[in-house]
Motif scaffolding. Sequence first.
Motif, PDB file in Angstrom:
ATOM      1  N   ASN A   1       0.814  -1.214   0.000  1.00 45.30           N
ATOM      2  CA  ASN A   1       0.000   0.000   0.000  1.00 45.30           C
ATOM      3  C   ASN A   1       0.845   1.260   0.000  1.00 45.30           C
ATOM      4  O   ASN A   1       0.572   2.197  -0.748  1.00 45.30           O
ATOM      5  CB  ASN A   1      -0.925   0.003   1.220  1.00 45.30           C
ATOM      6  N   ASP A   2       1.869   1.280   0.826  1.00 42.16           N
ATOM      7  CA  ASP A   2       2.720   2.462   0.893  1.00 42.16           C
ATOM      8  C   ASP A   2       3.396   2.729  -0.449  1.00 42.16           C
ATOM      9  O   ASP A   2       3.455   3.859  -0.924  1.00 42.16           O
ATOM     10  CB  ASP A   2       3.796   2.288   1.979  1.00 42.16           C
ATOM     11  N   PHE A   3       3.882   1.646  -1.040  1.00 40.16           N
ATOM     12  CA  PHE A   3       4.564   1.795  -2.328  1.00 40.16           C
ATOM     13  C   PHE A   3       3.598   2.353  -3.381  1.00 40.16           C
ATOM     14  O   PHE A   3       3.943   3.243  -4.152  1.00 40.16           O
ATOM     15  CB  PHE A   3       5.149   0.451  -2.777  1.00 40.16           C
ATOM     16  N   CYS A   4       2.374   1.799  -3.387  1.00 39.57           N
ATOM     17  CA  CYS A   4       1.384   2.238  -4.362  1.00 39.57           C
ATOM     18  C   CYS A   4       1.004   3.703  -4.133  1.00 39.57           C
ATOM     19  O   CYS A   4       0.844   4.474  -5.071  1.00 39.57           O
ATOM     20  CB  CYS A   4       0.140   1.363  -4.296  1.00 39.57           C
ATOM     21  N   CYS A   5       0.900   4.053  -2.868  1.00 42.40           N
ATOM     22  CA  CYS A   5       0.551   5.413  -2.505  1.00 42.40           C
ATOM     23  C   CYS A   5       1.624   6.391  -2.997  1.00 42.40           C
ATOM     24  O   CYS A   5       1.335   7.359  -3.685  1.00 42.40           O
ATOM     25  CB  CYS A   5       0.444   5.472  -0.984  1.00 42.40           C
ATOM     26  N   GLU A   6       2.864   6.079  -2.676  1.00 43.98           N
ATOM     27  CA  GLU A   6       3.979   6.941  -3.080  1.00 43.98           C
ATOM     28  C   GLU A   6       4.027   7.142  -4.586  1.00 43.98           C
ATOM     29  O   GLU A   6       4.372   8.197  -5.080  1.00 43.98           O
ATOM     30  CB  GLU A   6       5.312   6.293  -2.671  1.00 43.98           C
ATOM     31  N   ASN A   7       3.723   6.084  -5.321  1.00 41.11           N
ATOM     32  CA  ASN A   7       3.847   6.158  -6.765  1.00 41.11           C
ATOM     33  C   ASN A   7       2.521   6.385  -7.475  1.00 41.11           C
ATOM     34  O   ASN A   7       2.428   6.276  -8.693  1.00 41.11           O
ATOM     35  CB  ASN A   7       4.509   4.885  -7.303  1.00 41.11           C
ATOM     36  N   GLU A   8       1.505   6.697  -6.689  1.00 41.97           N
ATOM     37  CA  GLU A   8       0.182   6.951  -7.235  1.00 41.97           C
ATOM     38  C   GLU A   8      -0.303   5.831  -8.141  1.00 41.97           C
ATOM     39  O   GLU A   8      -0.728   6.043  -9.267  1.00 41.97           O
ATOM     40  CB  GLU A   8       0.162   8.285  -7.976  1.00 41.97           C
TER      41      GLU A   8
END
Lengths: 288, 285
Positions: B225-232
């Motif tokens: 989730n964090d990775f997806c959030c950071e990279n939109e």
Amino acid sequence: MKQLLILSGKGGTGKTTVASAFIKLAQAKAYADCDVDAPNLQLVLEQSGQPESNDFFGMPKAEINTMLCAKCDRCREHCRFDAVSVIDDVYSIDPFACEGCGVCEIVCPVRAITLKPLVSGELVLYKSETVVFSTAQLKMGSGTSGMLVTEVKKEMKAVDVGADLAIIDGSPGIGCPVIASISGVDMVLIVAEPSVSGISDMERIIKTAKIFHAKIAVCVNKYDTNLEKTRAIRDYCQQHEIPYIGEIPYDEKVVKTVNEGLTIVDVFCDAGSAVQEVFNRTMKEMNP
Amino acid sequence: MKYAVLSGKGGTGKTLVSVNLAAVAKNPIYVDCDVEEPNGHLFFKPRGIKNEAVTVKIPVVDEDLCLGCRKCVDFCKFNALASVIDKLIVFEEVCHACGGCMLLCPNNALTERDKVIGEITSGDSETVKVISGILNTGETSGIPIIKKLLAKIVNEKATVVIDCPPGSACIVMESIRDADYCILVAEPTVFGLHNLKMVYELVKLFNKPHGVVINKALKNNHLINDFCCENEITVLTEIPFDSELGQLNSNGEIAARKSAAYHDLFSTLLQTVVKEVEHETVAHS
Ligand code: SF4
Ligand code: SF4
């Protein structure tokens, strides 16, 4: 130095989890990660010191000098990999499709095409006086993973740390990189998963390993997630006279441990004690 | 519409997602491009199977015509040819079937024959058309099979789900070239994140619209989730870690056909993806 290769037919079965545990248990002085497409071993085995890293040149790729190109179309006609394309009357080569065979180079009447070396990956070697760990990362979209695997193993073997056992985390699948990882090893340990897919993958990897006359043994990971399929794997091994050397239970602690960057024998858990058993039997099988 | 299902590595649930997605679509085609370890057919158990061999062209030497000039040997970049005591030997396993040796031979001593490297099978499972490619064991490259598989769906208007080979090598690029949307399946572990990053680079390189499905999701795991959030990156859905699903899947059953809850989950996923594609088309026109 004897070499033990750990394979699974496919990723996700716990191959790296088992390999990393084996490396710890054996206190291996030499080990390698041959899953050059997606190397994971370095995530759970802490390395001291800076690695040596070197560019890896795979197959060269063709390049067209558009100034010289006579637009005769011969290269496009002869390329069997559909790597030559013409956009707005300009000829160019798609490096992802090019296999570097050099046919375009020889058919070009005006010598507009040359094969140029291209970095297709990075070799990474950690070494100290006592331990050598060889790994690599293939550049995206490169097709020469078999060659890179061969290099990874070569780098590992070139450093003499007085190891009598090398443990190699293999590549998934049955194609070129796997064949490259099998060549020259003393034994292949297959980590199978108790599922319909897992059995199919296992059968295919066994067939492949047999073509290369490798000694084989099988263990089952997460065996208790499907006891019936685990039994099927055990029966298959018995029928084909392949040593069946144990099973590892599903254990919630595995994911947690791996996420903390540890191997399953660094903590106390059921999977860890089971893998110890599998390790002992593998060693016996390898050194009868 | 063509949806490619990818994962940085096998075992993350790529086949689970593709099979179930196809199972909830209307008259879809499921294409298994994981030719080294095709598993989709184990779930669909298609009927009315048709087989089609896939061949490549391998050189054959006519010893009477061979002059022993070694032109072909020197040319072959894959060391598939060797000349030993004036006899030409062909190592079929490493031959890439480029045809260069044949072009160069001054005495027409080389011809080609078809060598079977695998096959394509197609059949039906309820309303799903199932097409799989299978590479023979001992063969090094499945690319010719994938090319042939993809050629079959170039002009398809139906919903096509492409179960891609694992990894991010050239073989995966082939598979996503024509896709309208890429679904990246990831497991919430450090391995999973590492592997996701690699396929993410790949879809970015190809400029493909994409989203992530988290498989075996745990309650408090923020890695993906964090990775997806950071990279939109859109997280399309989370498939919970669930022993019922695991059981169905390991027995080769299609969850969406066996359980109403999973039928819902995958139908919603399909709808989400369809919307995402529409959105992309609007944004890019
Ligand atoms: S077809 Fe190409 S790869 Fe095969 S032997 Fe001839 S030159 Fe080598
Ligand atoms: S190029 Fe033709 S004649 Fe020369 S070695 Fe090869 S097969 Fe023989």
